[in-house]
Design a protein around this motif. Structure first.
Motif, PDB file in Angstrom:
ATOM      1  N   VAL A 141       1.008  -1.170  -0.054  1.00  0.00           N
ATOM      2  CA  VAL A 141       0.005   0.221  -0.256  1.00  0.00           C
ATOM      3  C   VAL A 141       0.840   1.370  -0.337  1.00  0.00           C
ATOM      4  O   VAL A 141       0.986   2.105  -0.736  1.00  0.00           O
ATOM      5  N   LEU A 142       1.745   1.868   1.097  1.00  0.00           N
ATOM      6  CA  LEU A 142       2.713   1.990   0.804  1.00  0.00           C
ATOM      7  C   LEU A 142       3.576   2.427  -0.585  1.00  0.00           C
ATOM      8  O   LEU A 142       3.784   3.832  -1.205  1.00  0.00           O
ATOM      9  N   ARG A 143       3.795   2.049  -0.675  1.00  0.00           N
ATOM     10  CA  ARG A 143       4.618   2.137  -2.218  1.00  0.00           C
ATOM     11  C   ARG A 143       3.832   2.411  -3.618  1.00  0.00           C
ATOM     12  O   ARG A 143       4.587   3.850  -3.997  1.00  0.00           O
ATOM     13  N   GLN A 144       2.545   1.907  -3.450  1.00  0.00           N
ATOM     14  CA  GLN A 144       1.790   2.143  -4.080  1.00  0.00           C
ATOM     15  C   GLN A 144       1.415   3.939  -3.686  1.00  0.00           C
ATOM     16  O   GLN A 144       0.513   4.671  -4.025  1.00  0.00           O
ATOM     17  N   ALA A 145       0.862   4.372  -2.930  1.00  0.00           N
ATOM     18  CA  ALA A 145       0.872   5.706  -2.567  1.00  0.00           C
ATOM     19  C   ALA A 145       1.951   6.876  -1.870  1.00  0.00           C
ATOM     20  O   ALA A 145       1.523   7.657  -1.993  1.00  0.00           O
ATOM     21  N   GLY A 146       3.012   6.324  -2.607  1.00  0.00           N
ATOM     22  CA  GLY A 146       4.145   7.439  -2.626  1.00  0.00           C
ATOM     23  C   GLY A 146       3.742   8.479  -3.602  1.00  0.00           C
ATOM     24  O   GLY A 146       2.718   8.359  -4.461  1.00  0.00           O
ATOM     25  N   ILE A 147       4.585   9.498  -3.379  1.00  0.00           N
ATOM     26  CA  ILE A 147       4.072  10.317  -4.792  1.00  0.00           C
ATOM     27  C   ILE A 147       4.176  10.254  -5.956  1.00  0.00           C
ATOM     28  O   ILE A 147       2.431  10.658  -6.311  1.00  0.00           O
ATOM     29  N   ALA A 148       4.618   9.200  -6.018  1.00  0.00           N
ATOM     30  CA  ALA A 148       4.700   9.298  -8.549  1.00  0.00           C
ATOM     31  C   ALA A 148       3.785   7.596  -8.243  1.00  0.00           C
ATOM     32  O   ALA A 148       3.503   7.317  -8.609  1.00  0.00           O
ATOM     33  N   GLY A 149       4.248   7.159  -6.693  1.00  0.00           N
ATOM     34  CA  GLY A 149       3.732   5.328  -7.302  1.00  0.00           C
ATOM     35  C   GLY A 149       4.239   4.806  -7.657  1.00  0.00           C
ATOM     36  O   GLY A 149       5.017   4.853  -8.519  1.00  0.00           O
ATOM     37  N   TYR A 150       3.739   3.247  -8.397  1.00  0.00           N
ATOM     38  CA  TYR A 150       4.532   2.425  -9.161  1.00  0.00           C
ATOM     39  C   TYR A 150       3.515   1.816  -9.416  1.00  0.00           C
ATOM     40  O   TYR A 150       2.894   0.609  -9.943  1.00  0.00           O
ATOM     41  N   PRO A 151       2.547   2.484 -10.584  1.00  0.00           N
ATOM     42  CA  PRO A 151       1.147   1.760 -11.886  1.00  0.00           C
ATOM     43  C   PRO A 151       2.083   0.791 -12.456  1.00  0.00           C
ATOM     44  O   PRO A 151       0.898  -0.097 -12.661  1.00  0.00           O
ATOM     45  N   ALA A 152       3.160   1.002 -12.714  1.00  0.00           N
ATOM     46  CA  ALA A 152       3.672   0.344 -13.582  1.00  0.00           C
ATOM     47  C   ALA A 152       3.619  -1.247 -12.992  1.00  0.00           C
ATOM     48  O   ALA A 152       2.892  -2.620 -13.457  1.00  0.00           O
ATOM     49  N   GLU A 153       4.147  -1.358 -12.226  1.00  0.00           N
ATOM     50  CA  GLU A 153       3.870  -2.316 -11.264  1.00  0.00           C
ATOM     51  C   GLU A 153       2.713  -2.760 -10.587  1.00  0.00           C
ATOM     52  O   GLU A 153       2.402  -4.021 -10.273  1.00  0.00           O
ATOM     53  N   PHE A 154       1.567  -1.856  -9.943  1.00  0.00           N
ATOM     54  CA  PHE A 154       0.484  -2.580  -9.924  1.00  0.00           C
ATOM     55  C   PHE A 154      -0.083  -3.022 -10.619  1.00  0.00           C
ATOM     56  O   PHE A 154      -1.150  -4.030 -11.086  1.00  0.00           O
ATOM     57  N   PHE A 155      -0.372  -2.012 -12.679  1.00  0.00           N
ATOM     58  CA  PHE A 155      -0.884  -2.859 -13.579  1.00  0.00           C
ATOM     59  C   PHE A 155      -0.575  -4.328 -13.684  1.00  0.00           C
ATOM     60  O   PHE A 155      -1.454  -4.909 -14.314  1.00  0.00           O
ATOM     61  N   ALA A 156       0.906  -4.119 -13.661  1.00  0.00           N
ATOM     62  CA  ALA A 156       1.248  -5.531 -13.943  1.00  0.00           C
ATOM     63  C   ALA A 156       0.293  -6.659 -12.863  1.00  0.00           C
ATOM     64  O   ALA A 156      -0.326  -7.685 -13.104  1.00  0.00           O
ATOM     65  N   ASP A 157       0.515  -6.765 -11.899  1.00  0.00           N
ATOM     66  CA  ASP A 157       0.221  -6.932 -10.567  1.00  0.00           C
ATOM     67  C   ASP A 157      -1.411  -7.128 -11.022  1.00  0.00           C
ATOM     68  O   ASP A 157      -1.627  -8.163 -10.849  1.00  0.00           O
ATOM     69  N   PHE A 158      -2.265  -6.510 -10.949  1.00  0.00           N
ATOM     70  CA  PHE A 158      -3.439  -6.836 -10.905  1.00  0.00           C
ATOM     71  C   PHE A 158      -4.265  -7.027 -12.060  1.00  0.00           C
ATOM     72  O   PHE A 158      -4.891  -8.585 -11.889  1.00  0.00           O
ATOM     73  N   ALA A 159      -3.599  -7.642 -13.394  1.00  0.00           N
ATOM     74  CA  ALA A 159      -3.842  -7.927 -14.568  1.00  0.00           C
ATOM     75  C   ALA A 159      -3.463  -9.563 -14.437  1.00  0.00           C
ATOM     76  O   ALA A 159      -4.444 -10.542 -14.252  1.00  0.00           O
ATOM     77  N   ALA A 160      -2.536  -9.873 -13.411  1.00  0.00           N
ATOM     78  CA  ALA A 160      -1.752 -11.167 -13.070  1.00  0.00           C
ATOM     79  C   ALA A 160      -2.590 -11.810 -12.315  1.00  0.00           C
ATOM     80  O   ALA A 160      -3.239 -13.211 -12.043  1.00  0.00           O
ATOM     81  N   SER A 161      -3.334 -11.087 -11.314  1.00  0.00           N
ATOM     82  CA  SER A 161      -4.219 -11.330 -10.196  1.00  0.00           C
ATOM     83  C   SER A 161      -5.843 -11.634 -11.059  1.00  0.00           C
ATOM     84  O   SER A 161      -6.232 -12.331 -10.420  1.00  0.00           O
ATOM     85  N   MET A 162      -5.886 -11.116 -11.807  1.00  0.00           N
ATOM     86  CA  MET A 162      -7.105 -10.559 -12.814  1.00  0.00           C
ATOM     87  C   MET A 162      -7.303 -12.653 -13.107  1.00  0.00           C
ATOM     88  O   MET A 162      -8.599 -12.685 -13.292  1.00  0.00           O
ATOM     89  N   VAL A 163      -6.193 -12.124 -14.015  1.00  0.00           N
ATOM     90  CA  VAL A 163      -6.443 -13.865 -14.702  1.00  0.00           C
ATOM     91  C   VAL A 163      -6.016 -15.233 -13.805  1.00  0.00           C
ATOM     92  O   VAL A 163      -7.289 -16.296 -14.374  1.00  0.00           O
ATOM     93  N   LYS A 164      -5.587 -15.203 -12.573  1.00  0.00           N
ATOM     94  CA  LYS A 164      -6.020 -16.193 -11.475  1.00  0.00           C
ATOM     95  C   LYS A 164      -7.373 -16.605 -11.203  1.00  0.00           C
ATOM     96  O   LYS A 164      -7.721 -17.274 -10.690  1.00  0.00           O
ATOM     97  N   MET A 165      -7.849 -15.493 -10.640  1.00  0.00           N
ATOM     98  CA  MET A 165      -8.922 -15.298 -10.460  1.00  0.00           C
ATOM     99  C   MET A 165     -10.043 -15.191 -10.908  1.00  0.00           C
ATOM    100  O   MET A 165     -10.492 -16.556 -11.309  1.00  0.00           O
ATOM    101  N   GLY A 166      -9.883 -15.178 -12.574  1.00  0.00           N
ATOM    102  CA  GLY A 166     -10.234 -15.409 -13.910  1.00  0.00           C
ATOM    103  C   GLY A 166     -10.676 -16.958 -13.858  1.00  0.00           C
ATOM    104  O   GLY A 166     -11.656 -17.797 -14.910  1.00  0.00           O
TER     105      GLY A 166
END
Length: 331
Positions: free
Chosen positions: A286-311
């Motif tokens: 949470v804190l890493r993504q909440a930083g001033i810039a955040g890490y959207p590339a990391e979150f986007f890749a992680d979200f895609a992977a978790s959505m496939v896993k859930m699906g």
């Protein structure tokens, strides 16, 4: 490729990575491009319809993403959330966690277009997975390849939803142990998938106890930002079951990392999200993504992977289930 916009370049790289990993992890009968011969334009039809719909009604993105989540968590991704009740047998739609879902007409519209093009070919369960992917992409989130080949279930029972969907008022650890881990999802999947709350709204009733009577104290939840409480109370009066509040104020129609900033500041609406700060692993994410810039590339890749896993959870394939002609009724 040097002139390719960052978002498209990232999506291209992410797609290659996911395709490689999915070859190794997809359940038998589920694969990318499942309809390439039987309905080659299936994904284009879904994308075109969703582009029109989200351009007109952008507030549907969050509910449609949530619908796929609510389908998969209840006996797997089989389209059971879409079935209407029958006499004496209330369906998942009637369960309390699903009463606020919206967008069933959108799924019907997409299904009708696919039936025109390829009658009896594309399942409602696959439509939910494709629509969830497309609404994320159309709200400036990542694109990923969706493995398809799911078939539709014929069972939809009201109590199944209540017993399988993680409530917003449980803490994150309890939800993880009771709802995520038994389904093959881990702490990372939990913190990543909850990031989907960057889209959409919530009814006041989902978090009212945090404002007026937390744990029977008749006081607000002390972990809620004290400056945020009055703002929420001004929108949510006691007993309010109809008012909608943005889960990611100022950015609730854009898929981004800003919801994590709300969690870090004590401004998450739900106990399930706020208590991600209590576990060292999820707190760090949470804190890493909440930083001033955040890490959207990391979150986007992680979200895609978790959505496939859930699906991929408990899918019906091959001769199992059916391909519904209409998503609200069994054949």
């Amino acid at each position: 490729m040097h002139n390719m916009p960052y978002r498209l370049l990232f999506g291209f790289v992410l797609s290659l990575v996911l395709q490689f990993s999915l070859v190794l992890s997809n359940p038998p009968g589920l694969n990318i491009g499942f309809y390439q011969y039987t309905c080659p334009n299936a994904e284009v039809i879904v994308r075109d319809e969703m582009t029109k719909i989200i351009s007109r009604v952008p507030s549907l993105a969050g509910p449609l993403l949530r619908m796929h989540f609510h389908d998969c968590f209840v006996n797997g991704c089989d389209g059971s959330i879409l079935l209407d009740s029958t006499p004496g047998s209330p369906s998942e739609k009637e369960s309390i966690p699903n009463l606020s879902l919206r967008g069933f007409g959108t799924i019907d519209r997409v299904k009708a277009k696919l039936e025109q093009a390829c009658p009896g070919v594309v399942s409602c369960a696959d439509i939910l997975a494709l629509v969830a992917r497309d609404v994320v992409f159309l709200t400036k989130g990542p694109h990923w390849d969706v493995p398809t080949g799911r078939r539709d279930g014929t069972r939809s029972v009201k109590d199944d939803a209540l017993n399988n969907l993680p409530p917003p008022f449980f803490d994150a650890t309890r939800n993880l142990n009771q709802f995520f881990i038994p389904k093959g999802l881990d702490a990372k999947d939990q913190v990543v998938l909850l990031g989907g709350h960057t889209l959409g709204t919530s009814h006041c009733s989902s978090f009212a106890s945090r404002l007026y009577n937390f744990s029977g104290t008749m006081m607000p939840d002390p972990t809620l930002d004290k400056y945020y409480v009055p703002r929420l109370k001004s929108k949510c009066q006691p007993g309010d079951k109809t008012t909608l509040v943005e889960m990611d104020p100022g950015s609730f129609r854009t898929f981004d990392t800003s919801y994590y900033r709300h969690i870090a500041r004590g401004r998450a609406l739900f106990t399930s999200d706020e208590t991600l700060m209590l576990d060292p692993f999820t707190r760090d994410y949470v804190l890493r993504q909440a930083g001033i810039a955040g890490y959207p590339a990391e979150f986007f890749a992680d979200f895609a992977a978790s959505m496939v896993k859930m699906g991929n959870m408990q899918v019906l394939t091959g001769a199992q289930g059916e391909i519904r002609k209409h998503c609200a009724f069994v054949n």
